[in-house]
Design a protein around this motif. Structure first.
Motif, mmCIF file in Angstrom:
data_model
loop_
_atom_site.group_PDB
_atom_site.id
_atom_site.type_symbol
_atom_site.label_atom_id
_atom_site.label_comp_id
_atom_site.label_asym_id
_atom_site.label_seq_id
_atom_site.Cartn_x
_atom_site.Cartn_y
_atom_site.Cartn_z
ATOM 1 N N VAL A 1 0.823 -1.214 0.000
ATOM 2 C CA VAL A 1 0.000 0.000 0.000
ATOM 3 C C VAL A 1 0.855 1.260 0.000
ATOM 4 O O VAL A 1 0.454 2.284 -0.537
ATOM 5 N N SER A 2 2.043 1.193 0.561
ATOM 6 C CA SER A 2 2.893 2.385 0.656
ATOM 7 C C SER A 2 3.280 2.942 -0.712
ATOM 8 O O SER A 2 3.680 4.098 -0.814
ATOM 9 N N PHE A 3 3.129 2.145 -1.768
ATOM 10 C CA PHE A 3 3.438 2.609 -3.108
ATOM 11 C C PHE A 3 2.492 3.728 -3.544
ATOM 12 O O PHE A 3 2.863 4.606 -4.310
ATOM 13 N N LEU A 4 1.263 3.709 -3.044
ATOM 14 C CA LEU A 4 0.265 4.699 -3.443
ATOM 15 C C LEU A 4 0.407 6.026 -2.698
ATOM 16 O O LEU A 4 -0.194 7.019 -3.093
ATOM 17 N N ILE A 5 1.193 6.047 -1.621
ATOM 18 C CA ILE A 5 1.383 7.283 -0.857
ATOM 19 C C ILE A 5 2.532 8.060 -1.470
ATOM 20 O O ILE A 5 3.591 7.510 -1.751
ATOM 21 N N HIS A 6 2.291 9.355 -1.695
ATOM 22 C CA HIS A 6 3.319 10.209 -2.305
ATOM 23 C C HIS A 6 4.549 10.263 -1.403
ATOM 24 O O HIS A 6 4.433 10.377 -0.179
ATOM 25 N N LYS A 7 5.722 10.202 -2.005
ATOM 26 C CA LYS A 7 6.959 10.108 -1.216
ATOM 27 C C LYS A 7 7.327 11.405 -0.506
ATOM 28 O O LYS A 7 8.095 11.403 0.443
ATOM 29 N N ASN A 8 6.799 12.545 -0.962
ATOM 30 C CA ASN A 8 7.102 13.821 -0.305
ATOM 31 C C ASN A 8 6.058 14.226 0.729
ATOM 32 O O ASN A 8 6.084 15.348 1.213
ATOM 33 N N THR A 9 5.172 13.326 1.091
ATOM 34 C CA THR A 9 4.155 13.629 2.079
ATOM 35 C C THR A 9 4.810 13.971 3.416
ATOM 36 O O THR A 9 5.736 13.298 3.861
ATOM 37 N N ASN A 10 4.337 15.036 4.046
ATOM 38 C CA ASN A 10 4.820 15.532 5.344
ATOM 39 C C ASN A 10 6.265 16.020 5.303
ATOM 40 O O ASN A 10 6.949 16.026 6.324
ATOM 41 N N ARG A 11 6.746 16.412 4.134
ATOM 42 C CA ARG A 11 8.085 17.001 4.027
ATOM 43 C C ARG A 11 7.954 18.462 3.640
ATOM 44 O O ARG A 11 7.022 18.846 2.944
ATOM 45 N N LYS A 12 8.913 19.252 4.084
ATOM 46 C CA LYS A 12 8.932 20.664 3.737
ATOM 47 C C LYS A 12 9.435 20.805 2.303
ATOM 48 O O LYS A 12 10.381 20.124 1.917
ATOM 49 N N PRO A 13 8.814 21.672 1.495
ATOM 50 C CA PRO A 13 9.276 21.840 0.119
ATOM 51 C C PRO A 13 10.730 22.298 0.052
ATOM 52 O O PRO A 13 11.212 23.009 0.937
#
Length: 151
Positions: free
Chosen positions: A48-60
């Protein structure tokens, strides 16, 4: 996971189980069949982790540091730059402090911290109406051009 990601997982898991065709899944998710095959392969390999965007909860990457923001707000509130409007303050930052920042970023930063630009406003001038002439047609209109006008 948010609602969109959960919906994607439900549809992709139905494709993996064989309950749904990839073309129907593509139509329901608004993606191409190629993307459905890519998502299916990713979920099978990584879960399931493949569907979560990798930059989620990161500062731009291009976001300013909090210390940098506070430094600019502190400089603006100081007596040295207090009377400068935002555009002049931007120029002074570059000239005196060596800080390069765009006007839009500076404007958004300062207004979000409650700083307003000290804009001077002139009082509007009163425009008086011309007094009416006693009779119709008495107003003389003069053309100041040195050329003879042919009507």
């Amino acid at each position: 996971m948010n609602e969109k990601q959960l919906n994607r997982y439900r549809v992709i898991s139905n494709v993996i189980e064989g309950n749904l065709k990839p073309c129907d899944a593509a139509e329901s998710l608004g993606l191409s069949e190629r993307q459905i095959y890519r998502l299916k392969k990713g979920v099978e390999e990584e879960g399931v982790s493949f569907l979560i965007h990798k930059n989620t909860n990161r500062k731009p990457y291009h976001a300013f540091d909090d210390d940098f923001k506070q430094n600019i707000v502190k400089l603006k509130k100081s007596d040295k730059y207090k009377d400068a409007n935002f555009k002049h303050f931007q120029e002074l930052l570059l000239e005196n402090e060596g800080i390069s920042i765009s006007y839009n970023a500076l404007y958004n930063l300062l207004t979000s911290n409650g700083v307003v630009s000290p804009k001077k406003r002139r009082k509007p001038k009163k425009h008086y109406r011309r007094k009416r002439k006693a009779r119709k047609g008495m107003l003389i209109q003069i053309d100041a051009t040195p050329f003879r006008m042919v009507w």
